[in-house]
Write an enzyme that holds these catalytic residues in place. Structure first.
Site, PDB file in Angstrom:
ATOM      1  N   GLU A   8       0.871  -1.183   0.000  1.00  0.00           N
ATOM      2  CA  GLU A   8       0.000   0.000   0.000  1.00  0.00           C
ATOM      3  C   GLU A   8       0.901   1.224   0.000  1.00  0.00           C
ATOM      4  O   GLU A   8       1.822   1.327   0.825  1.00  0.00           O
ATOM      5  CB  GLU A   8      -0.911   0.030   1.232  1.00  0.00           C
ATOM      6  CG  GLU A   8      -1.893   1.219   1.183  1.00  0.00           C
ATOM      7  CD  GLU A   8      -2.752   1.379   2.442  1.00  0.00           C
ATOM      8  OE1 GLU A   8      -2.471   0.704   3.442  1.00  0.00           O
ATOM      9  OE2 GLU A   8      -3.672   2.210   2.415  1.00  0.00           O
ATOM     10  N   GLU A  36       4.753   4.704   3.698  1.00  0.00           N
ATOM     11  CA  GLU A  36       4.214   6.022   4.073  1.00  0.00           C
ATOM     12  C   GLU A  36       5.396   6.959   4.290  1.00  0.00           C
ATOM     13  O   GLU A  36       6.358   6.596   4.960  1.00  0.00           O
ATOM     14  CB  GLU A  36       3.376   5.881   5.357  1.00  0.00           C
ATOM     15  CG  GLU A  36       2.982   7.155   6.071  1.00  0.00           C
ATOM     16  CD  GLU A  36       2.105   8.071   5.215  1.00  0.00           C
ATOM     17  OE1 GLU A  36       1.121   7.595   4.626  1.00  0.00           O
ATOM     18  OE2 GLU A  36       2.447   9.279   5.132  1.00  0.00           O
ATOM     19  N   ASP A  54      -3.557  12.051  -2.390  1.00  0.00           N
ATOM     20  CA  ASP A  54      -3.765  13.486  -2.627  1.00  0.00           C
ATOM     21  C   ASP A  54      -4.330  13.713  -4.036  1.00  0.00           C
ATOM     22  O   ASP A  54      -3.722  13.290  -5.010  1.00  0.00           O
ATOM     23  CB  ASP A  54      -2.421  14.205  -2.472  1.00  0.00           C
ATOM     24  CG  ASP A  54      -2.588  15.714  -2.391  1.00  0.00           C
ATOM     25  OD1 ASP A  54      -3.508  16.241  -3.045  1.00  0.00           O
ATOM     26  OD2 ASP A  54      -1.798  16.353  -1.682  1.00  0.00           O
ATOM     27  N   ASP A  93     -12.251   9.458  -2.329  1.00  0.00           N
ATOM     28  CA  ASP A  93     -13.507  10.182  -2.127  1.00  0.00           C
ATOM     29  C   ASP A  93     -13.628  11.316  -3.137  1.00  0.00           C
ATOM     30  O   ASP A  93     -14.623  12.043  -3.131  1.00  0.00           O
ATOM     31  CB  ASP A  93     -13.557  10.774  -0.724  1.00  0.00           C
ATOM     32  CG  ASP A  93     -12.386  11.708  -0.476  1.00  0.00           C
ATOM     33  OD1 ASP A  93     -11.228  11.219  -0.460  1.00  0.00           O
ATOM     34  OD2 ASP A  93     -12.596  12.919  -0.316  1.00  0.00           O
ATOM     35  N   THR A 107     -10.171   2.602   5.557  1.00  0.00           N
ATOM     36  CA  THR A 107      -9.068   3.345   6.157  1.00  0.00           C
ATOM     37  C   THR A 107      -9.665   4.249   7.240  1.00  0.00           C
ATOM     38  O   THR A 107     -10.885   4.439   7.305  1.00  0.00           O
ATOM     39  CB  THR A 107      -8.333   4.224   5.119  1.00  0.00           C
ATOM     40  OG1 THR A 107      -9.178   5.331   4.786  1.00  0.00           O
ATOM     41  CG2 THR A 107      -8.012   3.444   3.857  1.00  0.00           C
ATOM     42  N   GLU A 108      -8.791   4.811   8.076  1.00  0.00           N
ATOM     43  CA  GLU A 108      -9.265   5.742   9.110  1.00  0.00           C
ATOM     44  C   GLU A 108      -9.984   6.934   8.448  1.00  0.00           C
ATOM     45  O   GLU A 108     -11.065   7.346   8.874  1.00  0.00           O
ATOM     46  CB  GLU A 108      -8.088   6.277   9.949  1.00  0.00           C
ATOM     47  CG  GLU A 108      -7.457   5.275  10.896  1.00  0.00           C
ATOM     48  CD  GLU A 108      -6.373   4.431  10.238  1.00  0.00           C
ATOM     49  OE1 GLU A 108      -6.224   4.479   8.992  1.00  0.00           O
ATOM     50  OE2 GLU A 108      -5.673   3.706  10.981  1.00  0.00           O
ATOM     51  N   TYR A 109      -9.393   7.465   7.417  1.00  0.00           N
ATOM     52  CA  TYR A 109      -9.935   8.615   6.692  1.00  0.00           C
ATOM     53  C   TYR A 109     -11.297   8.279   6.079  1.00  0.00           C
ATOM     54  O   TYR A 109     -12.257   9.046   6.181  1.00  0.00           O
ATOM     55  CB  TYR A 109      -8.931   9.001   5.606  1.00  0.00           C
ATOM     56  CG  TYR A 109      -9.367  10.117   4.700  1.00  0.00           C
ATOM     57  CD1 TYR A 109      -9.165  11.453   5.052  1.00  0.00           C
ATOM     58  CD2 TYR A 109      -9.963   9.845   3.471  1.00  0.00           C
ATOM     59  CE1 TYR A 109      -9.550  12.479   4.211  1.00  0.00           C
ATOM     60  CE2 TYR A 109     -10.355  10.864   2.624  1.00  0.00           C
ATOM     61  CZ  TYR A 109     -10.150  12.172   2.993  1.00  0.00           C
ATOM     62  OH  TYR A 109     -10.533  13.185   2.168  1.00  0.00           O
ATOM     63  N   GLU A 110     -11.354   7.106   5.470  1.00  0.00           N
ATOM     64  CA  GLU A 110     -12.581   6.648   4.808  1.00  0.00           C
ATOM     65  C   GLU A 110     -13.742   6.549   5.793  1.00  0.00           C
ATOM     66  O   GLU A 110     -14.880   6.925   5.486  1.00  0.00           O
ATOM     67  CB  GLU A 110     -12.304   5.277   4.181  1.00  0.00           C
ATOM     68  CG  GLU A 110     -13.433   4.678   3.377  1.00  0.00           C
ATOM     69  CD  GLU A 110     -13.012   3.350   2.738  1.00  0.00           C
ATOM     70  OE1 GLU A 110     -11.861   2.909   2.981  1.00  0.00           O
ATOM     71  OE2 GLU A 110     -13.821   2.771   2.002  1.00  0.00           O
TER      72      GLU A 110
END
Lengths: 209, 209
Positions: A43, A68, A116, A153, A189-192
């Site tokens: 990932e 990351e 991004d 998103d 994901t956390e963001y999702e």
């Protein structure tokens, strides 16, 4: 999502056995590192690592590498993966350097989650991780076949990505314009999670080369 | 969009030279009908015909056939195309009967604009004009290559359509998730105009077989 700088991150990463600080030294030797012949999925931009950790937990026959660039972020992923039974290592590194980390054929799937969108200026589009320059680089890492699984998103980034994949002759499948509504299995994901809680749609596709 | 029944429609259609009432009789003879060798493009479900009329006006080297089952609707298309300089005929007919209207190779592009999304029940999905049963039928009409150009305001239908095209090995290109924002050239249908005026997104793609 901004994360507070963690001055202690570097020290912790250096001393954790689940972290590979010099991925260049593993190039061509990842199977030896994992000590098995299982496929390797990566990932890029794993953030705090929930997606890849949960994915790794339910796929014990795949090796995972979570990459990351932000050490203050990836360190949370490392902490959260402690004592989790799975084949997963973390690499503080850059997607731009993938060809320094992997030999051709070492990986066969790349997850790109909520990268991004670089949406404001067209001249920034080449920074998008689904720009054809990146797709060509990913392809160069695959031996026979390889896949990119994308979630975002951002509608405009998704539209751009679909066309970049198609124009570069990747085969698309399982396109979703509203992942939650589609009812497909999905590890967030956390963001999702935050985004879905607001009822916003998630876009997803699988691309094969 | 409901249209008031027009009892006079039938009479008017029968007597208009731009209308082909018995398309079965033209099967294999469309080039003779148009009296040239130009490619033939069709629209299925042309409604009041604005899209195909305006498209035909700027493409004099293409022959167009506008198909619509509702005679009270297509008659408006015929009236609006009166005195318009273009190669366009109207057919009151059904998409289900395309193989009765055309020989293999007679047409090479099909426009599908804002077809019924049949969204409420999965068992109705086979009625969608982009269900793989329809795609296979369209393909059977093409000789070497052929294209389907799709526009819709229905996100779920669009997602379904993309996957049906891909699963049936059609090549997609120029996918748009918000046609107006993309800035692409676009001739609007009557329905589309109303939809865009409300600021809703239009989805579009081109599929080639």
């Amino acid at each position: 999502m901004r994360t507070r700088n963690k001055p202690w991150a570097e020290d912790m990463l250096v001393n954790d056995t689940k972290v590979v600080m010099n991925p260049e030294s593993k190039k061509g030797k990842w199977k030896q590192h994992f000590n098995n012949d299982n496929p390797i999925h990566i990932e890029v931009g794993c953030g705090k690592g929930r997606f890849i950790r949960e994915t790794a937990k339910i796929n014990p026959n795949i090796n995972y590498i979570a990459i990351e660039k932000n050490k203050s972020v990836i360190v949370t992923g490392v902490i959260n993966a402690k004592d989790v039974e799975c084949s997963l290592v973390f690499v503080p590194g850059l997607v731009q350097n993938l060809t320094s980390y992997f030999d051709k054929g070492e990986i066969n799937r790349i997850y790109i989650n909520f990268c991004d969108p670089w949406e404001n200026r067209k001249k920034w589009h080449k920074r998008r991780l689904t720009h054809h320059n990146f797709l060509n680089m990913y392809e160069s890492l695959f031996e026979n076949v390889g896949e990119v699984f994308l979630k975002t998103d951002n509608k405009e980034l998704f539209e751009f990505s679909l066309n970049e994949f198609l124009n570069s002759n990747w085969c698309l499948k399982n396109i979703s314009l509203d992942l939650l509504k589609s009812g497909a299995d999905n590890i967030m994901t956390e963001y999702e999670q935050k985004f879905c809680d607001k009822g916003m749609p998630i876009y997803r596709c699988e691309a094969k080369k």
